[in-house]
Design an enzyme around this catalytic site. Sequence first.
Site, PDB file in Angstrom:
ATOM      1  N   ASP A  90       0.823  -1.210   0.000  1.00 21.24           N
ATOM      2  CA  ASP A  90       0.000   0.000   0.000  1.00 21.24           C
ATOM      3  C   ASP A  90       0.858   1.262   0.000  1.00 21.24           C
ATOM      4  OD1 ASP A  90      -2.378   1.395  -0.024  1.00 21.24           O
ATOM      5  OD2 ASP A  90      -2.657   1.318   2.149  1.00 21.24           O
ATOM      6  N   ASN A 103     -10.888  -2.050  -5.415  1.00 24.01           N
ATOM      7  CA  ASN A 103     -10.103  -1.193  -6.310  1.00 24.01           C
ATOM      8  C   ASN A 103     -10.714  -1.097  -7.708  1.00 24.01           C
ATOM      9  OD1 ASN A 103      -6.906  -2.344  -4.930  1.00 24.01           O
ATOM     10  ND2 ASN A 103      -8.199  -0.627  -4.289  1.00 24.01           N
TER      11      ASN A 103
HETATM   12  C1  IPE Z   1      -5.473  -2.436  -0.152  1.00 20.49           C
HETATM   13  O1  IPE Z   1      -5.113  -1.135  -0.423  1.00 20.49           O
HETATM   14  C2  IPE Z   1      -5.502  -3.219  -1.420  1.00 20.49           C
HETATM   15  C3  IPE Z   1      -4.218  -3.383  -2.092  1.00 20.49           C
HETATM   16  C4  IPE Z   1      -3.051  -3.091  -1.596  1.00 20.49           C
HETATM   17  C5  IPE Z   1      -4.279  -3.950  -3.409  1.00 20.49           C
HETATM   18  P1  IPE Z   1      -6.210   0.007  -0.594  1.00 20.49           P
HETATM   19  O2  IPE Z   1      -5.476   1.297  -0.655  1.00 20.49           O
HETATM   20  O3  IPE Z   1      -7.090  -0.312  -1.729  1.00 20.49           O
HETATM   21  O4  IPE Z   1      -7.041  -0.164   0.756  1.00 20.49           O
HETATM   22  P2  IPE Z   1      -7.876   0.881   1.604  1.00 20.49           P
HETATM   23  O5  IPE Z   1      -8.871   1.471   0.649  1.00 20.49           O
HETATM   24  O6  IPE Z   1      -6.897   1.895   2.100  1.00 20.49           O
HETATM   25  O7  IPE Z   1      -8.476   0.078   2.702  1.00 20.49           O
HETATM   26  C1  IPE Z   2      -1.488   0.408  -3.470  1.00 19.85           C
HETATM   27  O1  IPE Z   2      -1.264   1.789  -3.470  1.00 19.85           O
HETATM   28  C2  IPE Z   2      -1.734  -0.145  -4.857  1.00 19.85           C
HETATM   29  C3  IPE Z   2      -3.146  -0.462  -5.152  1.00 19.85           C
HETATM   30  C4  IPE Z   2      -4.105  -0.536  -4.281  1.00 19.85           C
HETATM   31  C5  IPE Z   2      -3.476  -0.732  -6.545  1.00 19.85           C
HETATM   32  P1  IPE Z   2      -2.470   2.805  -3.533  1.00 19.85           P
HETATM   33  O2  IPE Z   2      -2.837   3.009  -4.979  1.00 19.85           O
HETATM   34  O3  IPE Z   2      -3.565   2.361  -2.643  1.00 19.85           O
HETATM   35  O4  IPE Z   2      -1.796   4.143  -3.005  1.00 19.85           O
HETATM   36  P2  IPE Z   2      -2.272   5.013  -1.771  1.00 19.85           P
HETATM   37  O5  IPE Z   2      -2.506   4.067  -0.628  1.00 19.85           O
HETATM   38  O6  IPE Z   2      -3.505   5.706  -2.196  1.00 19.85           O
HETATM   39  O7  IPE Z   2      -1.120   5.927  -1.503  1.00 19.85           O
HETATM   40 MG    MG Z   3      -3.964   2.539  -0.609  1.00 22.37          MG
END
Ligand code: IPE
Ligand code: IPE
Ligand code: MG
Length: 260
Positions: free
Chosen positions: A39, A87
Amino acid sequence: MAQGPSGLLKGALYRVYERRLLKQVKSGPIPQHLAIIMDGNRRFAQELGLSRMDGHVEGKNRLESVLEWCMELGIKVLTVYAFSTENVSRQADEVKELMRLFKESFRAVGDDERVHKHRIRIKVLGDVSLLPKDVQEAIAYAESRTRDYDRYFFNLAVAYGGRQEILRGLKSIAAKVKNGELDVERIDEELFSSHLYTANIPDPDLVLRTSGEERISNFLLWQLAYSELYFTDVYWPGFRKIDLLRAVRSYQMRIRRHGK
Ligand code: IPE
Ligand code: IPE
Ligand code: MG
């Protein structure tokens, strides 16, 4: 980036520290299965003034390094959360960019000489029918090219949701009961586990999440019942080898304490 004398010194000290930590960690029990919630890609990019997509590409590059570090440590199974069922409802242009990255990466992984040299089995966990056809094909390519390997296991949770996985397993068990193939009394933890995407994969010993968030976000809900959890503040693209080593060291101290 130009480094001043203090930057060079810091770099050298870091390497010494990293080597010491590596030696220390390697002499202890190593988790067999590490699962990672990767993340913080977008926050990483934003802080450095990069585009959102640069953040995701950096995240993908980091994953390749982490896989190598895991093999160096002797971690046999690595499972990463790459794209959740939630996502899917991100902005259309971000989802489109991510899908292109997945397509290119799975194709590249199927052809990657490191994957063949180390006999790494690639598997996707999730509802691939939610993904575009070309991504599904790229996944099938990477999986089929590595299907006979069993030295390391590299699982990618894509279009994955823990609750959805449980419901899917439940439905398939219910269908078997309904058509008389399965007796209700035979439903136990082992049977249920065998109806999940992770059938035949041991439960994770250690689950790690980057970016400072301390949530599970629908990842491996059933499987992590007894996993050690580790949270770290670094954004995924900035995750360093010492961060991995610290996570494993923490795991080792905890299992020593409760005597597993
Ligand atoms: C969790 O990250 C899912 C992945 C790392 C693929 P998100 O950024 O989507 O999760 P939330 O929304 O902060 O819970
Ligand atoms: C994790 O990074 C990757 C995916 C969930 C695809 P994020 O895209 O959630 O990035 P942040 O958490 O918003 O910084
Ligand atoms: Mg994230």
